[in-house]
Design a protein around this motif. Structure first.
Motif, PDB file in Angstrom:
ATOM      1  N   TYR A  81      -0.847  12.773   2.246  1.00  0.00           N
ATOM      2  CA  TYR A  81       0.337  12.247   1.562  1.00  0.00           C
ATOM      3  C   TYR A  81       0.494  10.735   1.778  1.00  0.00           C
ATOM      4  N   GLY A  82       0.722  10.038   0.663  1.00  0.00           N
ATOM      5  CA  GLY A  82       0.988   8.611   0.724  1.00  0.00           C
ATOM      6  C   GLY A  82      -0.237   7.723   0.836  1.00  0.00           C
ATOM      7  N   CYS A  83      -1.432   8.290   0.806  1.00  0.00           N
ATOM      8  CA  CYS A  83      -2.644   7.469   0.911  1.00  0.00           C
ATOM      9  C   CYS A  83      -2.895   6.695  -0.383  1.00  0.00           C
ATOM     10  N   VAL A  84      -3.508   5.522  -0.240  1.00  0.00           N
ATOM     11  CA  VAL A  84      -3.928   4.729  -1.391  1.00  0.00           C
ATOM     12  C   VAL A  84      -5.415   4.439  -1.254  1.00  0.00           C
ATOM     13  N   LEU A  85      -6.198   4.852  -2.261  1.00  0.00           N
ATOM     14  CA  LEU A  85      -7.629   4.554  -2.327  1.00  0.00           C
ATOM     15  C   LEU A  85      -7.850   3.772  -3.618  1.00  0.00           C
ATOM     16  N   ARG A  86      -8.117   2.471  -3.495  1.00  0.00           N
ATOM     17  CA  ARG A  86      -8.164   1.618  -4.676  1.00  0.00           C
ATOM     18  C   ARG A  86      -9.578   1.078  -4.867  1.00  0.00           C
ATOM     19  N   GLY A  87     -10.310   1.717  -5.774  1.00  0.00           N
ATOM     20  CA  GLY A  87     -11.679   1.304  -6.080  1.00  0.00           C
ATOM     21  C   GLY A  87     -11.723   0.481  -7.346  1.00  0.00           C
ATOM     22  N   ASP A  88     -11.163  -0.718  -7.288  1.00  0.00           N
ATOM     23  CA  ASP A  88     -11.114  -1.551  -8.489  1.00  0.00           C
ATOM     24  C   ASP A  88     -12.221  -2.595  -8.507  1.00  0.00           C
ATOM     25  N   ALA A  89     -12.318  -3.438  -7.486  1.00  0.00           N
ATOM     26  CA  ALA A  89     -13.325  -4.495  -7.462  1.00  0.00           C
ATOM     27  C   ALA A  89     -14.692  -3.983  -7.020  1.00  0.00           C
ATOM     28  N   ASN A  90     -14.733  -2.791  -6.448  1.00  0.00           N
ATOM     29  CA  ASN A  90     -15.983  -2.189  -5.997  1.00  0.00           C
ATOM     30  C   ASN A  90     -15.730  -0.702  -5.812  1.00  0.00           C
ATOM     31  N   SER A  91     -16.660   0.002  -5.179  1.00  0.00           N
ATOM     32  CA  SER A  91     -16.568   1.459  -5.093  1.00  0.00           C
ATOM     33  C   SER A  91     -16.148   1.926  -3.707  1.00  0.00           C
ATOM     34  N   ILE A  92     -15.554   3.138  -3.686  1.00  0.00           N
ATOM     35  CA  ILE A  92     -15.224   3.838  -2.446  1.00  0.00           C
ATOM     36  C   ILE A  92     -15.929   5.186  -2.494  1.00  0.00           C
ATOM     37  N   SER A  93     -16.663   5.499  -1.439  1.00  0.00           N
ATOM     38  CA  SER A  93     -17.366   6.778  -1.378  1.00  0.00           C
ATOM     39  C   SER A  93     -16.975   7.508  -0.108  1.00  0.00           C
ATOM     40  N   ILE A  94     -16.533   8.765  -0.261  1.00  0.00           N
ATOM     41  CA  ILE A  94     -16.134   9.600   0.871  1.00  0.00           C
ATOM     42  C   ILE A  94     -16.963  10.874   0.833  1.00  0.00           C
ATOM     43  N   GLY A  95     -17.586  11.220   1.945  1.00  0.00           N
ATOM     44  CA  GLY A  95     -18.485  12.361   1.992  1.00  0.00           C
ATOM     45  C   GLY A  95     -17.768  13.696   2.037  1.00  0.00           C
ATOM     46  N   THR A  96     -18.404  14.689   2.655  1.00  0.00           N
ATOM     47  CA  THR A  96     -17.864  16.042   2.721  1.00  0.00           C
ATOM     48  C   THR A  96     -17.136  16.256   4.046  1.00  0.00           C
ATOM     49  N   GLY A  97     -16.065  17.062   4.000  1.00  0.00           N
ATOM     50  CA  GLY A  97     -15.364  17.456   5.214  1.00  0.00           C
ATOM     51  C   GLY A  97     -14.618  16.338   5.921  1.00  0.00           C
ATOM     52  N   THR A  98     -14.372  15.235   5.227  1.00  0.00           N
ATOM     53  CA  THR A  98     -13.699  14.081   5.829  1.00  0.00           C
ATOM     54  C   THR A  98     -12.215  14.126   5.530  1.00  0.00           C
ATOM     55  N   ASN A  99     -11.383  13.654   6.451  1.00  0.00           N
ATOM     56  CA  ASN A  99      -9.940  13.605   6.212  1.00  0.00           C
ATOM     57  C   ASN A  99      -9.432  12.178   6.357  1.00  0.00           C
ATOM     58  N   ILE A 100      -8.676  11.747   5.340  1.00  0.00           N
ATOM     59  CA  ILE A 100      -7.991  10.455   5.350  1.00  0.00           C
ATOM     60  C   ILE A 100      -6.508  10.785   5.462  1.00  0.00           C
ATOM     61  N   GLN A 101      -5.933  10.534   6.621  1.00  0.00           N
ATOM     62  CA  GLN A 101      -4.602  11.056   6.906  1.00  0.00           C
ATOM     63  C   GLN A 101      -3.489  10.177   6.326  1.00  0.00           C
ATOM     64  N   ASP A 102      -2.273  10.699   6.382  1.00  0.00           N
ATOM     65  CA  ASP A 102      -1.111  10.185   5.664  1.00  0.00           C
ATOM     66  C   ASP A 102      -0.930   8.669   5.801  1.00  0.00           C
ATOM     67  N   ASN A 103      -0.624   8.043   4.648  1.00  0.00           N
ATOM     68  CA  ASN A 103      -0.268   6.620   4.551  1.00  0.00           C
ATOM     69  C   ASN A 103      -1.403   5.669   4.870  1.00  0.00           C
ATOM     70  N   SER A 104      -2.624   6.151   4.865  1.00  0.00           N
ATOM     71  CA  SER A 104      -3.757   5.254   5.090  1.00  0.00           C
ATOM     72  C   SER A 104      -4.108   4.510   3.804  1.00  0.00           C
ATOM     73  N   LEU A 105      -4.741   3.348   3.966  1.00  0.00           N
ATOM     74  CA  LEU A 105      -5.148   2.517   2.836  1.00  0.00           C
ATOM     75  C   LEU A 105      -6.644   2.269   2.913  1.00  0.00           C
ATOM     76  N   VAL A 106      -7.334   2.550   1.807  1.00  0.00           N
ATOM     77  CA  VAL A 106      -8.770   2.278   1.711  1.00  0.00           C
ATOM     78  C   VAL A 106      -8.978   1.371   0.502  1.00  0.00           C
ATOM     79  N   HIS A 107      -9.565   0.188   0.745  1.00  0.00           N
ATOM     80  CA  HIS A 107      -9.821  -0.744  -0.345  1.00  0.00           C
ATOM     81  C   HIS A 107     -11.226  -1.307  -0.164  1.00  0.00           C
ATOM     82  N   VAL A 108     -11.623  -2.195  -1.066  1.00  0.00           N
ATOM     83  CA  VAL A 108     -12.971  -2.754  -1.083  1.00  0.00           C
ATOM     84  C   VAL A 108     -12.884  -4.271  -1.011  1.00  0.00           C
TER      85      VAL A 108
END
Length: 269
Positions: A81-108
């Motif tokens: 809940y509340g996570c932001v994954l923004r793949g605009d200027a480049n790519s984001i790749s997440i494998g199998t069985g991975t957890n990105i927990q609440d309110n985290s931010l992933v950018h490039v």
């Protein structure tokens, strides 16, 4: 003007003023509705340019998360809940069985001091704690990023490495396998124990299992949710299955343990 005439005039004035006030209120409400319709439309998955998020059917994405553009999420991974994954200027790749927990931010990274254009790569069975920030970095399989940690451009967290909660990992830092780094700026603290390395893998499994329960609940239709409200509430005793998912072991308080020669009282009818 007589009394009756003055009363009629006053009543008419009140009607006119009330009508104008209602018109103003109506316009304001209509404006607010227009504002919300055009500016407050949350979309969990959003295309950008020609890039479309790719989410495996067995992954869980919380309804309040925002995943935009060139993002790939593998099987049994969970975006909370509340996570932001923004793949605009480049790519984001997440494998199998991975957890990105609440309110985290992933950018490039598109531009930085070193002039590198960097994607964010997160491997398999990785745990990223609440409110972490990952920017243009690489986190290898079965690594652990603690709550509130910040990983800057070019950081590499090797397999079975751990970033402590609240750490700030500077650009282009490499955290070797089997080590714990923490602090601001992050530095080597110590080696991980075998038990801690095993915990990293188990943490990913626990979150993968827990995500299935959240996915099932979020998939329920409104009528089913309303129907469940009128059903008798479940026992308030701890849910052993839920505890098992999280690896929780609850001990019975010593004062609640009866001696062998004392039987528990029978419940009254």
């Amino acid at each position: 003007m007589g009394t009756l005439g003055r009363a009629a005039y006053t009543f008419g004035f009140w009607i006119r003023e009330t009508g104008q006030a209602l018109d103003r209120l109506g316009s304001r409400l209509q404006g607010n509705y227009f504002f919300q319709e055009h500016l407050s439309r949350h979309r969990t998955l959003m295309n950008l340019f020609d890039k479309v998020p790719e989410v495996d059917r067995e992954a869980f994405v919380a309804p309040s998360a925002s995943i935009t553009g060139n993002v790939h999420i593998g099987r049994s991974s969970s975006i909370w809940y509340g996570c932001v994954l923004r793949g605009d200027a480049n790519s984001i790749s997440i494998g199998t069985g991975t957890n990105i927990q609440d309110n985290s931010l992933v950018h490039v990274a598109k531009s930085n001091l070193s002039g590198k254009v960097l994607p964010t790569l997160i491997g398999n069975n990785v745990t990223v704690g609440h409110s972490a920030v990952l920017h243009g970095c690489t986190v290898e399989d079965e690594a652990f990023v603690g709550m509130g940690a910040i990983l800057l451009d070019g950081v590499v967290v090797e397999k079975n490495a751990m970033v402590a909660a609240g750490a700030l990992v500077r650009q282009n830092t490499r955290i070797p396998s089997g080590e714990v780094w923490g602090g601001n700026p992050a530095k080597f603290l110590r080696k991980l124990t075998d038990e801690e390395i095993a915990f990293i893998s188990q943490s990913a499994i626990n979150y993968s299992n827990l995500a299935q329960a959240h996915a099932a609940e979020n998939a329920k239709e409104f009528d089913k949710i309303e129907f469940e409200k009128v059903l008798p509430k479940k026992s308030t005793k701890p849910d052993e299955e839920y505890d098992s998912m999280l690896g929780v072991v609850r001990e019975t308080p010593q004062e609640s343990i009866l001696p062998d020669n004392v039987k528990a009282p029978k419940a009254s009818a």
